[in-house]
Scaffold this active site. Sequence first.
Site, mmCIF file in Angstrom:
data_model
loop_
_atom_site.group_PDB
_atom_site.id
_atom_site.type_symbol
_atom_site.label_atom_id
_atom_site.label_comp_id
_atom_site.label_asym_id
_atom_site.label_seq_id
_atom_site.Cartn_x
_atom_site.Cartn_y
_atom_site.Cartn_z
ATOM 1 N N SER A 1 0.848 -1.200 0.000
ATOM 2 C CA SER A 1 0.000 0.000 0.000
ATOM 3 C C SER A 1 0.874 1.237 0.000
ATOM 4 C CB SER A 1 -0.894 0.007 1.240
ATOM 5 O OG SER A 1 -1.370 1.319 1.449
ATOM 6 N N HIS B 1 -1.486 -1.292 -4.132
ATOM 7 C CA HIS B 1 -2.747 -0.926 -3.488
ATOM 8 C C HIS B 1 -2.738 0.583 -3.221
ATOM 9 C CE1 HIS B 1 -6.156 -1.913 -0.730
ATOM 10 N NE2 HIS B 1 -5.674 -0.916 0.009
ATOM 11 N N ASP C 1 -4.739 3.774 -1.636
ATOM 12 C CA ASP C 1 -5.787 4.140 -0.687
ATOM 13 C C ASP C 1 -6.306 5.544 -0.969
ATOM 14 O OD1 ASP C 1 -5.969 1.827 1.123
ATOM 15 O OD2 ASP C 1 -3.848 2.256 1.444
ATOM 16 N N MET D 1 -8.810 8.349 -0.048
ATOM 17 C CA MET D 1 -9.628 8.761 1.105
ATOM 18 C C MET D 1 -10.120 10.182 0.915
ATOM 19 S SD MET D 1 -7.315 7.336 4.254
ATOM 20 C CE MET D 1 -6.462 5.752 4.164
ATOM 21 N N HIS E 1 -8.456 1.404 -3.628
ATOM 22 C CA HIS E 1 -9.339 1.101 -2.492
ATOM 23 C C HIS E 1 -10.022 2.422 -2.135
ATOM 24 C CE1 HIS E 1 -9.452 -0.009 2.118
ATOM 25 N NE2 HIS E 1 -10.646 0.087 1.585
ATOM 26 N N MET F 1 -12.106 4.776 -0.146
ATOM 27 C CA MET F 1 -12.712 5.062 1.161
ATOM 28 C C MET F 1 -13.333 6.445 1.052
ATOM 29 S SD MET F 1 -9.589 3.423 3.313
ATOM 30 C CE MET F 1 -8.563 3.472 1.848
ATOM 31 N N MET G 1 -11.404 -5.685 5.930
ATOM 32 C CA MET G 1 -10.543 -4.729 6.643
ATOM 33 C C MET G 1 -10.152 -5.336 7.987
ATOM 34 S SD MET G 1 -9.963 -2.181 4.695
ATOM 35 C CE MET G 1 -8.953 -1.321 5.924
ATOM 36 N N ASP H 1 -6.451 -6.211 4.760
ATOM 37 C CA ASP H 1 -5.818 -4.889 4.718
ATOM 38 C C ASP H 1 -5.804 -4.273 6.109
ATOM 39 O OD1 ASP H 1 -4.897 -2.384 4.007
ATOM 40 O OD2 ASP H 1 -6.694 -1.813 2.868
HETATM 41 C C1 DX5 Z 1 -6.017 1.765 5.879
HETATM 42 C C2 DX5 Z 1 -5.632 1.411 4.461
HETATM 43 C C3 DX5 Z 1 -4.534 0.438 4.366
HETATM 44 C C4 DX5 Z 1 -3.233 0.884 4.972
HETATM 45 C C5 DX5 Z 1 -2.604 -0.307 5.621
HETATM 46 O O1 DX5 Z 1 -7.180 2.513 5.854
HETATM 47 O O2 DX5 Z 1 -6.756 0.862 3.786
HETATM 48 O O3 DX5 Z 1 -4.342 0.017 3.016
HETATM 49 O O4 DX5 Z 1 -2.320 1.415 4.055
HETATM 50 O O5 DX5 Z 1 -1.470 0.104 6.290
HETATM 51 P P1 DX5 Z 1 -0.648 -0.868 7.235
HETATM 52 O O6 DX5 Z 1 -0.198 -2.017 6.411
HETATM 53 O O7 DX5 Z 1 0.442 -0.008 7.718
HETATM 54 O O8 DX5 Z 1 -1.599 -1.296 8.343
HETATM 55 ZN ZN ZN Z 2 -6.389 -0.042 1.798
#
Ligand code: DX5
Ligand code: ZN
Length: 222
Positions: free
Chosen positions: A6, A31, A33, A35, A64, A66, A135, A174
Amino acid sequence: MLIAPSLLAGDFARLGEEVKQISHSGADLIHLDVMDGDFVPNLTFGPGVIEAIRPYASIPLEAHLMVWHPDTYLEELKQAGVDRVIVHQESDVHLNRLLHQIRQMGFSPGVALNPSSPANLLEDVLDLVDLVLVMTVNPGFGGQAFLSSMREKIAKVAKMRENRSGLSFRIEVDGGISPATAEEVVDAGADILVAGTAVFRNPPYTDAVHRLRMAALGKKPS
Ligand code: DX5
Ligand code: ZN
C-alpha cells in the site's frame, strides 16, 4: 497468495520513484488508498495523482475507495489507468448497481467491509465481484494494530465462497499485516495481503516483500 504493498506508507514526496521501486520488488500489485476526509477521517490522493504515477508502475494498480459517492470517481479512475476498483459496502446503498457499473467500465470489481460490518452483508453481491476485502483495521490510517477478531470474518467469507458453486472471488486483507500476522490470515483464508508499513517502512522493498511471502507460507525467510 499475492502481496499488494500500500503506497499510503510510501514517501509522498517521491511517489513516482516509490511506485517504480515497488514494481520491481517481487510484489504482485500496488494498493492505492483513496480517502476523502469524510467517509474516513483522513485525506490522501485521487485520480489525478494516480494518473501521474501510472507510467512508473509495471504491475497492476488497485484503488481502495474510502469515499462517499464512489461512482463519481469512476470515469477519472478509468482515465488514470486503474485496473481494479474496490468500493466499501458501507459507502453506497445501491451496491448492486455500482458493482455492475464498475464491471461494465472494464475494471475488476472488489467490495470492502469495515471491521464492524458482518460478512453476511455481502451475501447478495458475491457473484458480482472478483475480490472481497476484509478490513483488519478501521480504515483511515496506516500503521494500526491488526484486529485479531477479524480472523473469524475471513474464515466466514471463505466458507461462503466454498459453500456456493460458481464463486471465484479472491479474499484480500488490509491493515496491520506484517510477517507476524501473515500466516494466521492466510490460514483463515486470505489470498491477497495488503501491507503498507511492513513494506515501505522496512526497506529494501525486495526483502520486505520476500519476508512477508515467506511468513505467509509459514516459512522462515532464507
Ligand atoms: C487503511 C488502508 C490500508 C493501509 C494499511 O485505511 O486501507 O491500506 O495502508 O497500512 P498498514 O499495512 O500499515 O496497516
Ligand atoms: Zn487499503
